[in-house]
Design a protein around this motif. Sequence first.
Motif, PDB file in Angstrom:
ATOM      1  N   ILE A   1       6.798  17.485  53.982  1.00 28.91           N
ATOM      2  CA  ILE A   1       6.132  18.356  53.171  1.00 28.91           C
ATOM      3  C   ILE A   1       6.455  18.331  51.821  1.00 28.91           C
ATOM      4  O   ILE A   1       6.023  18.348  50.756  1.00 28.91           O
ATOM      5  CB  ILE A   1       5.631  19.834  53.846  1.00 28.91           C
ATOM      6  CG1 ILE A   1       4.995  19.692  55.214  1.00 28.91           C
ATOM      7  CG2 ILE A   1       5.189  20.626  52.777  1.00 28.91           C
ATOM      8  CD1 ILE A   1       5.008  20.768  56.000  1.00 28.91           C
ATOM      9  N   PHE A   2       7.947  18.693  51.529  1.00 30.16           N
ATOM     10  CA  PHE A   2       8.323  18.849  50.407  1.00 30.16           C
ATOM     11  C   PHE A   2       8.732  17.884  49.473  1.00 30.16           C
ATOM     12  O   PHE A   2       8.840  17.825  48.284  1.00 30.16           O
ATOM     13  CB  PHE A   2       9.804  19.728  50.479  1.00 30.16           C
ATOM     14  CG  PHE A   2       9.664  21.290  51.034  1.00 30.16           C
ATOM     15  CD1 PHE A   2       9.073  22.245  49.848  1.00 30.16           C
ATOM     16  CD2 PHE A   2       9.661  21.760  52.111  1.00 30.16           C
ATOM     17  CE1 PHE A   2       8.792  23.554  49.913  1.00 30.16           C
ATOM     18  CE2 PHE A   2       9.519  23.015  52.376  1.00 30.16           C
ATOM     19  CZ  PHE A   2       8.996  23.894  51.328  1.00 30.16           C
ATOM     20  N   ASN A   3       8.828  16.592  50.142  1.00 28.48           N
ATOM     21  CA  ASN A   3       9.241  15.392  49.491  1.00 28.48           C
ATOM     22  C   ASN A   3       8.110  14.381  49.574  1.00 28.48           C
ATOM     23  O   ASN A   3       8.485  13.254  49.300  1.00 28.48           O
ATOM     24  CB  ASN A   3      10.530  14.889  50.045  1.00 28.48           C
ATOM     25  CG  ASN A   3      11.816  16.223  49.723  1.00 28.48           C
ATOM     26  OD1 ASN A   3      11.726  16.711  48.949  1.00 28.48           O
ATOM     27  ND2 ASN A   3      13.090  16.183  50.197  1.00 28.48           N
ATOM     28  N   TRP A   4       7.235  14.688  50.124  1.00 28.54           N
ATOM     29  CA  TRP A   4       6.145  13.459  50.299  1.00 28.54           C
ATOM     30  C   TRP A   4       5.908  12.657  49.087  1.00 28.54           C
ATOM     31  O   TRP A   4       5.470  11.549  49.064  1.00 28.54           O
ATOM     32  CB  TRP A   4       5.030  13.855  50.903  1.00 28.54           C
ATOM     33  CG  TRP A   4       3.906  14.640  50.039  1.00 28.54           C
ATOM     34  CD1 TRP A   4       4.092  15.858  49.801  1.00 28.54           C
ATOM     35  CD2 TRP A   4       2.857  14.228  49.534  1.00 28.54           C
ATOM     36  NE1 TRP A   4       2.836  16.257  48.942  1.00 28.54           N
ATOM     37  CE2 TRP A   4       2.250  15.134  48.787  1.00 28.54           C
ATOM     38  CE3 TRP A   4       2.141  12.792  49.345  1.00 28.54           C
ATOM     39  CZ2 TRP A   4       0.938  15.030  48.099  1.00 28.54           C
ATOM     40  CZ3 TRP A   4       0.852  12.947  48.590  1.00 28.54           C
ATOM     41  CH2 TRP A   4       0.419  13.868  48.075  1.00 28.54           C
ATOM     42  N   ASP A   5       5.644  13.223  48.041  1.00 38.55           N
ATOM     43  CA  ASP A   5       5.254  12.729  46.828  1.00 38.55           C
ATOM     44  C   ASP A   5       6.452  12.733  45.637  1.00 38.55           C
ATOM     45  O   ASP A   5       6.603  11.714  44.808  1.00 38.55           O
ATOM     46  CB  ASP A   5       4.046  13.650  45.978  1.00 38.55           C
ATOM     47  CG  ASP A   5       3.435  12.933  44.930  1.00 38.55           C
ATOM     48  OD1 ASP A   5       3.088  11.803  44.949  1.00 38.55           O
ATOM     49  OD2 ASP A   5       3.605  13.481  43.677  1.00 38.55           O
ATOM     50  N   SER A   6       6.983  13.917  45.405  1.00 38.43           N
ATOM     51  CA  SER A   6       8.334  13.945  44.762  1.00 38.43           C
ATOM     52  C   SER A   6       9.154  14.797  45.473  1.00 38.43           C
ATOM     53  O   SER A   6       8.995  15.604  46.414  1.00 38.43           O
ATOM     54  CB  SER A   6       7.765  14.809  43.310  1.00 38.43           C
ATOM     55  OG  SER A   6       7.361  15.872  43.577  1.00 38.43           O
ATOM     56  N   GLN A   7      10.571  14.759  45.057  1.00 36.96           N
ATOM     57  CA  GLN A   7      11.477  15.619  45.748  1.00 36.96           C
ATOM     58  C   GLN A   7      11.444  17.032  45.149  1.00 36.96           C
ATOM     59  O   GLN A   7      11.287  17.298  44.076  1.00 36.96           O
ATOM     60  CB  GLN A   7      12.941  14.892  45.334  1.00 36.96           C
ATOM     61  CG  GLN A   7      13.314  13.653  45.896  1.00 36.96           C
ATOM     62  CD  GLN A   7      14.102  13.783  47.335  1.00 36.96           C
ATOM     63  OE1 GLN A   7      14.691  14.794  47.149  1.00 36.96           O
ATOM     64  NE2 GLN A   7      13.765  12.866  48.094  1.00 36.96           N
ATOM     65  N   ASP A   8      11.662  17.924  46.205  1.00 35.70           N
ATOM     66  CA  ASP A   8      11.685  19.261  46.017  1.00 35.70           C
ATOM     67  C   ASP A   8      13.165  19.711  45.953  1.00 35.70           C
ATOM     68  O   ASP A   8      13.914  19.576  46.840  1.00 35.70           O
ATOM     69  CB  ASP A   8      10.898  20.376  46.717  1.00 35.70           C
ATOM     70  CG  ASP A   8      11.012  21.664  46.364  1.00 35.70           C
ATOM     71  OD1 ASP A   8       9.932  22.079  46.231  1.00 35.70           O
ATOM     72  OD2 ASP A   8      12.155  22.334  46.555  1.00 35.70           O
ATOM     73  N   PRO A   9      13.671  19.799  44.713  1.00 39.28           N
ATOM     74  CA  PRO A   9      15.010  19.980  44.545  1.00 39.28           C
ATOM     75  C   PRO A   9      16.062  20.984  45.307  1.00 39.28           C
ATOM     76  O   PRO A   9      16.802  20.931  45.790  1.00 39.28           O
ATOM     77  CB  PRO A   9      15.198  20.051  43.165  1.00 39.28           C
ATOM     78  CG  PRO A   9      14.109  19.851  42.239  1.00 39.28           C
ATOM     79  CD  PRO A   9      12.792  20.110  43.312  1.00 39.28           C
TER      80      PRO A   9
ATOM     81  N   CYS B   1       3.704  26.391  53.637  1.00 42.82           N
ATOM     82  CA  CYS B   1       2.822  26.723  52.407  1.00 42.82           C
ATOM     83  C   CYS B   1       3.496  27.991  51.932  1.00 42.82           C
ATOM     84  O   CYS B   1       4.160  29.027  52.535  1.00 42.82           O
ATOM     85  CB  CYS B   1       1.517  27.296  52.933  1.00 42.82           C
ATOM     86  SG  CYS B   1       0.395  25.855  53.302  1.00 42.82           S
TER      87      CYS B   1
ATOM     88  N   GLN C   1       0.942  12.592  55.097  1.00 47.56           N
ATOM     89  CA  GLN C   1       2.363  12.416  54.970  1.00 47.56           C
ATOM     90  C   GLN C   1       2.867  11.712  56.049  1.00 47.56           C
ATOM     91  O   GLN C   1       4.110  11.873  56.215  1.00 47.56           O
ATOM     92  CB  GLN C   1       2.954  14.062  55.012  1.00 47.56           C
ATOM     93  CG  GLN C   1       2.822  14.524  53.605  1.00 47.56           C
ATOM     94  CD  GLN C   1       1.729  15.627  53.480  1.00 47.56           C
ATOM     95  OE1 GLN C   1       1.110  15.949  54.598  1.00 47.56           O
ATOM     96  NE2 GLN C   1       1.374  15.940  52.206  1.00 47.56           N
TER      97      GLN C   1
ATOM     98  N   ASP D   1       9.492  19.462  38.380  1.00 44.91           N
ATOM     99  CA  ASP D   1       9.826  19.426  39.854  1.00 44.91           C
ATOM    100  C   ASP D   1      10.386  20.640  40.387  1.00 44.91           C
ATOM    101  O   ASP D   1      10.593  21.232  41.391  1.00 44.91           O
ATOM    102  CB  ASP D   1      10.294  18.015  40.611  1.00 44.91           C
ATOM    103  CG  ASP D   1       9.282  17.094  40.504  1.00 44.91           C
ATOM    104  OD1 ASP D   1       9.694  15.914  40.816  1.00 44.91           O
ATOM    105  OD2 ASP D   1       8.149  17.195  40.491  1.00 44.91           O
TER     106      ASP D   1
ATOM    107  N   LYS E   1       2.427  20.590  47.277  1.00 43.79           N
ATOM    108  CA  LYS E   1       3.415  21.225  48.289  1.00 43.79           C
ATOM    109  C   LYS E   1       2.875  22.594  48.547  1.00 43.79           C
ATOM    110  O   LYS E   1       3.163  22.914  49.979  1.00 43.79           O
ATOM    111  CB  LYS E   1       4.568  21.299  47.768  1.00 43.79           C
ATOM    112  CG  LYS E   1       5.205  19.851  47.522  1.00 43.79           C
ATOM    113  CD  LYS E   1       6.401  19.806  46.671  1.00 43.79           C
ATOM    114  CE  LYS E   1       6.941  18.476  46.507  1.00 43.79           C
ATOM    115  NZ  LYS E   1       8.059  18.045  45.805  1.00 43.79           N
ATOM    116  N   CYS E   2       2.392  23.317  47.929  1.00 44.01           N
ATOM    117  CA  CYS E   2       2.117  24.637  48.229  1.00 44.01           C
ATOM    118  C   CYS E   2       0.888  24.907  49.165  1.00 44.01           C
ATOM    119  O   CYS E   2       0.833  26.015  49.928  1.00 44.01           O
ATOM    120  CB  CYS E   2       1.985  25.667  47.116  1.00 44.01           C
ATOM    121  SG  CYS E   2       0.179  25.579  46.509  1.00 44.01           S
ATOM    122  N   GLY E   3      -0.086  24.055  49.419  1.00 50.31           N
ATOM    123  CA  GLY E   3      -0.751  24.010  50.677  1.00 50.31           C
ATOM    124  C   GLY E   3      -2.159  24.783  50.569  1.00 50.31           C
ATOM    125  O   GLY E   3      -2.926  24.844  51.387  1.00 50.31           O
TER     126      GLY E   3
END
Lengths: 340, 269, 144, 281
Positions: A112-120, A250, A307, D5, D251-253
């Motif tokens: 969820i957090f990294n599927w498209d870009s990394q969530d740092p 979410c 994902q 990001d 991401k937030c859904g």
Amino acid sequence: METEKKLIGRGELEKLFSHWRSKGKRILAPKKIGAKIDFAAVTTLEEVCLDQVQTVQSAKTAVFPRVEELFSFKNKDGRVEIRERDQGALPETVIFGLRPCDDAAFAVLKAIFNWDSQDPLFSARMEKVAVIGVSCPRADEYCFCTSAGGGPGGTTGSDILLTEIAPGEYLAEIISEKGRVLAGEAAGLKPCPASVSKEAHLAKVEPVFALERVAPALARLFDDNAFWVEQSLRCLGCGACAYVCPACACFDIQDEGGGSGQRLRCWDSCGFGLFTLHTSGHNPRPVQSQRWRQRLMHKFSYMPERQQVLGCVGCGRCSRACPVDMNILEHLRSVAEAKP
Amino acid sequence: METLRNKARELLASKTVQMVIGYGRGSGEAAPARAVFIRAAAEAESLIFDASCQQNLAVYLMKPEVRQLGKAALVATPSALRTILQLAAENQVKDHDLLALAVDAQGEVTPLATLQTIEAHVAALDCNLSAGEKTELQKYVALDPEQRRQFWQEEFARCLKCYACRGACPLCYCSRCTVECNQPQWIPVPAHDLGNLEWNVMRAMHLAGRCVNCGDCSRACPVGIPLYLLNQRLLSEVLANFNFRSGMAAKADNAMSTFKPDDPEDFIR
Amino acid sequence: MSDFEPKIVAFVCNWCTYAGADLTGTNRMKYSPRVTIIRFPCTGRIDFMLLLKAFANGADGIIVSGCHPNDYHYSSGNFHARRRWIVFRGLLDFLGIDVRRVQFSWVSAAEGAKWAQLVDATAEQIRQLGPFSGYHKLRGAGVE
Amino acid sequence: MSMADSFKPYLMKIEQISDETPDVKTMRLVFSDEREGKNFSFRTGQFGEYSVFGEGECTFCIASPPTRQGYIECTFRKAGRVTSALSGLEPGEIIGFRGPYGNIFPISDWEGKNLLFIAGGIALPPMRSVIWNVLDLRERYGNITIVYGARTVADLVYKRELAEWAGRSDVKLISTVDPGGETPDWKGEIGFVPTVLGRAAPAIASRDTVAVVCGPPVMIKFTFPVLTKLGFKPENIFTTLENRMKCGVGKCGRCNVGKYFVCKDGPVFTFAQLKDMPQEY
């Protein structure tokens, strides 16, 4: 990395706890809090509860806390200063005693957090977490890991998985590099004879629905309003299911503290009417049946497609926590069995 | 149980109501009973009533998608009956909107078709806190304030702000709750310590003089915060100071939006 | 603790207490400067949430004051307010929040002296209780 | 995009504020840090998260065209917590901006074609970016027609630009207000956008024409059939969706329409795509 097998006794585990403590690591483990058992910071093995089938909440708080600071700011005299978080200060954490379904949930969160870009921030927290799972000797009527691609002895997501093969004696499967480092900190790991197998010590969880039928059935059922109304009549529209779920991620973003404050990320749930409400008053999902549908669609249809991962690990927490017995297992079964 | 089922069959067959909201078997140990929405006489056999049937089903009277199904007969515990009266007093249900099937521990079923009959039924009930409830409440009242503060701080620290307490409460029916109002942002959105305290204070205050002590908020709470203590404390306060009890009459002023000239004011300088 | 100067927020109604406080000033009576007055149309408008916000924003003590019963600009707002204060006080007490930090009062437009006494007495009370750091520390707590 | 990001916004200085209607404003924003401004680029159709520190973030499109460099513009109505705070700011003050996010209007595919823009009310801003973008590259496109309507004359945004477009010989502008929304000196059309579009139909060729539609859901609902009748193919009708968003990065859904993220797969969608998507917008 190839899984290594060792034997470890309770005494050794206790020593490991004090070793981690001496290194300043945070240890999260199931602990009795009032009448419930939940993940909390512990310092000794004594405090840890392993008798329960499941904790109320999952261990996702270690990487996705209820409320976390994204950054802080100062807005004064026409100047704004942003102070980013010091990711180095995030706590080194060992999560101990979580079940294989929870271990597997970390893979879902990563997707969820990294599927498209990394969530740092998520990634930085994840980096500092080591996971020592304990496989399930018992299951209850809410468990359905085997229908969601896992199992009571599944190793996905664990760095080390322990299985109690005799009282106080554990088979340790060392699965990842992090696991090897952790195991290296333990003295007295014994070699594991080839005859030792965990299978005999695992709960039996019979598959209850055919997962491969769920996504196509959901796609077919999307416009069947009556079906969703019927499924969700009892639902009260709270966020208990989402908040106890190990794979729900979410979130909302909120500013606090006025001119000198923080931008926070906090949990949110698709069960709330406010979740999708536009400022104009228009709401794309105005009624609860549509929100319940979103919950199932997201986990069992959209996520597998977008994902490449199922948004559910079959831990059954949502069903146990639901105040009105919205049992997800039943719902999935009726989705899978719905006539085309 | 058979009396209840027969009554449901009769009401549905005669089309007196379109639906019976009652209890059916739950799916497991965590929920031995759960709400069912019976719309055909043939389904009435799934109705049950026993000690595990605790949910205040009046919560569904305020749910739009349930309301759309037509007139309901509601299997009503004493708490649910009082809830119906309180909802009537707050102009949320009208006479003949629903039919109550009052049930008691002995399995007796009393159909109550009007608010007046519900009032009469409720008047005969003991609506005081039970001896056990009083003792438990007293235990907390007797603590010194610092201990109470610590107790609540620890309890509220677990609050997830999942709003299960609000969802389960039949009297939390606002279409837009104070927590959803952000101009100004009354209650912080995140579940941090201040947000949790303010949310729980607000919830308790907005239920003061309205709560009928059904206990569903606490039963709904996934992390087990004893919210009933707050409600019971405030209903005791309202009873002691204003001699007022919620959910006793279909036409009644709200305790918190009315007054008596001689309300106590010994604390005012 | 002796050099602690409390921060007190006073929520007052426009018609009686605010006018009373004004009279205190025009009569050149001295009272504690530690109070910040917030004027409302009526005590009936003073929601309990405002009191919580004051504490969260750093108040150590609160004064809530309006017209005496039966001597009232809008006939019944203060009676309504009194009920809510009773219940709110009960809740604060049950939550272990020291109710001495919230002082309720009736001060009429003619009671300039009473206003001065009220503020001084409240300031003294709060000075003795010390800063309300337990509450102030809630801010930011629980954020990871 | 590493900066975006982490949810850390760029700091933007409000350079200029124009009042469009009593509650709609346009702000021109420049980068506080010139270097960031030089490295920043976006394409028409994209959006961003704008923030007032201490109040929060809100989502709008970038209303200026990428052909005008050195600044971005946004147009918003004062409606919620953040837009109310934003409305109270003065030139020189600093706000946050994260972006650009989302997909784009594929204007290079449209070269050589006629363009028909149809907008209602506050939905002109996302279209203003693409309109100026193609006008700045005028020679690459065929006929350009703009149909714009609002409830009342007072609700029309970008009045100065409407006048400019009306005065250009290479643009055909049809502006309209809903019946009852006109003023005594109103010279445009009177009627709802789909009706006015139907009336103007003879002048609009669907062959080699791309239509872009932005407006409230009800306007879109009644505009699509008119366009279909005119012979527009669904894949030649574009729109831009709005849903509540928080992260902007998938991401937030909350912004999804079925399996599509409005923030990643959109906000620009064709009518052909919309036909296969559930009504969750």
